[in-house]
Motif scaffolding. Sequence first.
Motif, PDB file in Angstrom:
ATOM      1  N   ASP A  59       0.835  -1.198   0.000  1.00 59.59           N
ATOM      2  CA  ASP A  59       0.000   0.000   0.000  1.00 59.59           C
ATOM      3  C   ASP A  59       0.872   1.251   0.000  1.00 59.59           C
ATOM      4  O   ASP A  59       1.903   1.306   0.686  1.00 59.59           O
ATOM      5  N   PRO A  60       0.474   2.286  -0.731  1.00 58.93           N
ATOM      6  CA  PRO A  60       1.209   3.552  -0.672  1.00 58.93           C
ATOM      7  C   PRO A  60       1.201   4.103   0.749  1.00 58.93           C
ATOM      8  O   PRO A  60       0.264   3.854   1.515  1.00 58.93           O
ATOM      9  N   PRO A  61       2.222   4.866   1.139  1.00 52.33           N
ATOM     10  CA  PRO A  61       2.285   5.372   2.520  1.00 52.33           C
ATOM     11  C   PRO A  61       1.099   6.250   2.897  1.00 52.33           C
ATOM     12  O   PRO A  61       0.619   6.202   4.029  1.00 52.33           O
ATOM     13  N   GLU A  62       0.595   7.047   1.954  1.00 53.92           N
ATOM     14  CA  GLU A  62      -0.558   7.897   2.243  1.00 53.92           C
ATOM     15  C   GLU A  62      -1.778   7.053   2.598  1.00 53.92           C
ATOM     16  O   GLU A  62      -2.553   7.405   3.494  1.00 53.92           O
ATOM     17  N   VAL A  63      -1.947   5.935   1.894  1.00 51.19           N
ATOM     18  CA  VAL A  63      -3.070   5.044   2.154  1.00 51.19           C
ATOM     19  C   VAL A  63      -2.930   4.397   3.529  1.00 51.19           C
ATOM     20  O   VAL A  63      -3.900   4.323   4.300  1.00 51.19           O
ATOM     21  N   ALA A  64      -1.736   3.929   3.859  1.00 50.84           N
ATOM     22  CA  ALA A  64      -1.511   3.312   5.165  1.00 50.84           C
ATOM     23  C   ALA A  64      -1.834   4.284   6.290  1.00 50.84           C
ATOM     24  O   ALA A  64      -2.462   3.918   7.298  1.00 50.84           O
ATOM     25  N   ALA A  65      -1.414   5.541   6.135  1.00 52.50           N
ATOM     26  CA  ALA A  65      -1.652   6.546   7.172  1.00 52.50           C
ATOM     27  C   ALA A  65      -3.132   6.870   7.315  1.00 52.50           C
ATOM     28  O   ALA A  65      -3.673   6.918   8.429  1.00 52.50           O
ATOM     29  N   GLU A  66      -3.794   7.100   6.196  1.00 52.30           N
ATOM     30  CA  GLU A  66      -5.221   7.438   6.258  1.00 52.30           C
ATOM     31  C   GLU A  66      -6.034   6.300   6.844  1.00 52.30           C
ATOM     32  O   GLU A  66      -6.938   6.504   7.658  1.00 52.30           O
ATOM     33  N   ARG A  67      -5.702   5.093   6.444  1.00 55.96           N
ATOM     34  CA  ARG A  67      -6.445   3.945   6.966  1.00 55.96           C
ATOM     35  C   ARG A  67      -6.243   3.812   8.472  1.00 55.96           C
ATOM     36  O   ARG A  67      -7.179   3.526   9.221  1.00 55.96           O
ATOM     37  N   ALA A  68      -5.012   4.042   8.924  1.00 55.54           N
ATOM     38  CA  ALA A  68      -4.722   3.938  10.349  1.00 55.54           C
ATOM     39  C   ALA A  68      -5.538   4.935  11.155  1.00 55.54           C
ATOM     40  O   ALA A  68      -6.189   4.583  12.148  1.00 55.54           O
ATOM     41  N   LEU A  69      -5.528   6.196  10.738  1.00 50.91           N
ATOM     42  CA  LEU A  69      -6.219   7.226  11.520  1.00 50.91           C
ATOM     43  C   LEU A  69      -7.730   7.100  11.396  1.00 50.91           C
ATOM     44  O   LEU A  69      -8.470   7.218  12.384  1.00 50.91           O
ATOM     45  N   ARG A  70      -8.215   6.840  10.206  1.00 50.40           N
ATOM     46  CA  ARG A  70      -9.657   6.733  10.011  1.00 50.40           C
ATOM     47  C   ARG A  70     -10.238   5.550  10.792  1.00 50.40           C
ATOM     48  O   ARG A  70     -11.308   5.657  11.413  1.00 50.40           O
ATOM     49  N   SER A  71      -9.580   4.405  10.762  1.00 48.21           N
ATOM     50  CA  SER A  71     -10.098   3.233  11.460  1.00 48.21           C
ATOM     51  C   SER A  71     -10.069   3.439  12.973  1.00 48.21           C
ATOM     52  O   SER A  71     -10.963   2.972  13.689  1.00 48.21           O
ATOM     53  N   ASN A  72      -9.053   4.142  13.471  1.00 49.06           N
ATOM     54  CA  ASN A  72      -9.008   4.435  14.895  1.00 49.06           C
ATOM     55  C   ASN A  72     -10.082   5.427  15.302  1.00 49.06           C
ATOM     56  O   ASN A  72     -10.658   5.335  16.386  1.00 49.06           O
ATOM     57  N   LEU A  73     -10.367   6.393  14.449  1.00 58.82           N
ATOM     58  CA  LEU A  73     -11.442   7.346  14.745  1.00 58.82           C
ATOM     59  C   LEU A  73     -12.786   6.646  14.869  1.00 58.82           C
ATOM     60  O   LEU A  73     -13.682   7.115  15.585  1.00 58.82           O
ATOM     61  N   SER A  74     -12.933   5.525  14.188  1.00 58.22           N
ATOM     62  CA  SER A  74     -14.179   4.778  14.268  1.00 58.22           C
ATOM     63  C   SER A  74     -14.459   4.294  15.689  1.00 58.22           C
ATOM     64  O   SER A  74     -15.619   4.165  16.087  1.00 58.22           O
ATOM     65  N   ASP A  75     -13.404   4.038  16.470  1.00 64.11           N
ATOM     66  CA  ASP A  75     -13.604   3.654  17.865  1.00 64.11           C
ATOM     67  C   ASP A  75     -14.240   4.786  18.664  1.00 64.11           C
ATOM     68  O   ASP A  75     -15.050   4.555  19.565  1.00 64.11           O
ATOM     69  N   LEU A  76     -13.856   6.032  18.357  1.00 61.59           N
ATOM     70  CA  LEU A  76     -14.496   7.167  19.027  1.00 61.59           C
ATOM     71  C   LEU A  76     -15.952   7.297  18.592  1.00 61.59           C
ATOM     72  O   LEU A  76     -16.835   7.587  19.405  1.00 61.59           O
ATOM     73  N   ALA A  77     -16.204   7.097  17.288  1.00 65.79           N
ATOM     74  CA  ALA A  77     -17.577   7.165  16.793  1.00 65.79           C
ATOM     75  C   ALA A  77     -18.460   6.161  17.515  1.00 65.79           C
ATOM     76  O   ALA A  77     -19.607   6.462  17.869  1.00 65.79           O
ATOM     77  N   ALA A  78     -17.933   4.957  17.739  1.00 62.80           N
ATOM     78  CA  ALA A  78     -18.702   3.902  18.393  1.00 62.80           C
ATOM     79  C   ALA A  78     -19.050   4.235  19.831  1.00 62.80           C
ATOM     80  O   ALA A  78     -19.999   3.683  20.396  1.00 62.80           O
ATOM     81  N   MET A  79     -18.298   5.166  20.442  1.00 67.55           N
ATOM     82  CA  MET A  79     -18.570   5.581  21.812  1.00 67.55           C
ATOM     83  C   MET A  79     -19.368   6.882  21.870  1.00 67.55           C
ATOM     84  O   MET A  79     -19.664   7.382  22.957  1.00 67.55           O
ATOM     85  N   GLY A  80     -19.692   7.437  20.700  1.00 69.01           N
ATOM     86  CA  GLY A  80     -20.422   8.695  20.673  1.00 69.01           C
ATOM     87  C   GLY A  80     -19.566   9.887  21.041  1.00 69.01           C
ATOM     88  O   GLY A  80     -20.078  10.919  21.484  1.00 69.01           O
TER      89      GLY A  80
END
Length: 322
Positions: A59-80
């Motif tokens: 994966d390109p580095p930009e993709v790896a970074a975006e996926r990392a941050l976006r997927s982690n933000l989903s944990d905050l979304a799940a907690m409201g």
Amino acid sequence: MAGGGEFGFIRTRLAPLARGHPAALDLTDDAAVLTPAPGCQIVVASDMLVAGVHFLETDPPEVAAERALRSNLSDLAAMGAEPLGYLSSIAWPAGVTQAWRDGFVDGLASAQDRFGLALLGGDTTSGPGPFTISLTLLGQVPGGSALLRRGARAGDDVWVSGTIGDARLGLEISRGALAADPVLLERSRRPSPRLELGVALRGLASACLDVSDGLIADAGHIAAVSGVRLELQAGQIPLSPQSRRWLQEAPGASLVTLVTGGDDYELLFCARQDCRASIERLGRETGLVLTRVGLVADGAGVALLGEDGEPLETGAGGFTHF
């Protein structure tokens, strides 16, 4: 390391990601100092991603970074929770180039600016590999309002946002196993954390989490913590046109593959039946498709029910690290 070594990299490439946030202290100290809004609780989520496990080494580095941050933000979304900032700990593999590092930082910048947060601190190191990044996300909720996995009760509806299974097919495209499709590939590489929905579900959802390991596996987490049984209707699982076409045309295609594939990062939540109108209105307001996919019942575990009412075999239900 080019650019003045580790501290030069922090000063020139990572410090700008603080975006002037007062808690970050310009990344010049050993820790951040964060003050939540009055009456709020801090929500902390930490996740680690390893090349070759959570994203492809190609994966390109930009993709790896975006996926990392976006997927982690989903944990905050799940907690409201509303995001406040994040910490990053990065282990660069031996031989990584300055251009790759720069591309990774550019990906972090793109994702954090998209979702309105700043880098508050962290650590960098190097080793023999593989490339590993650990992110700690910080958010806040009004006291006592965080969404939890516990709380589902018999008689509640089970809902899910968006569509299920697209990320699994996007991963197969990345691996070269399926024909290219930009929508599916984007769903796999750049998931969309449902932050607005999570905040709006405070006071509505009796239980909530994000679909990361697979719809069936994650439904099982709610069932286990709440002490109930979740009965999902196979015919009500929301699918994109691309996934429906795959089911119709691909040899050996199965709905079970889609509901156990993981990485959808949609919200799976339960709510009382008298909340249906409010949730449907919320879907219109957020522009998200919110689908009622089943019911909470007495008992234990998860059942994916076919048209005949009989459970379908789903195996382990999703991804597991061990």
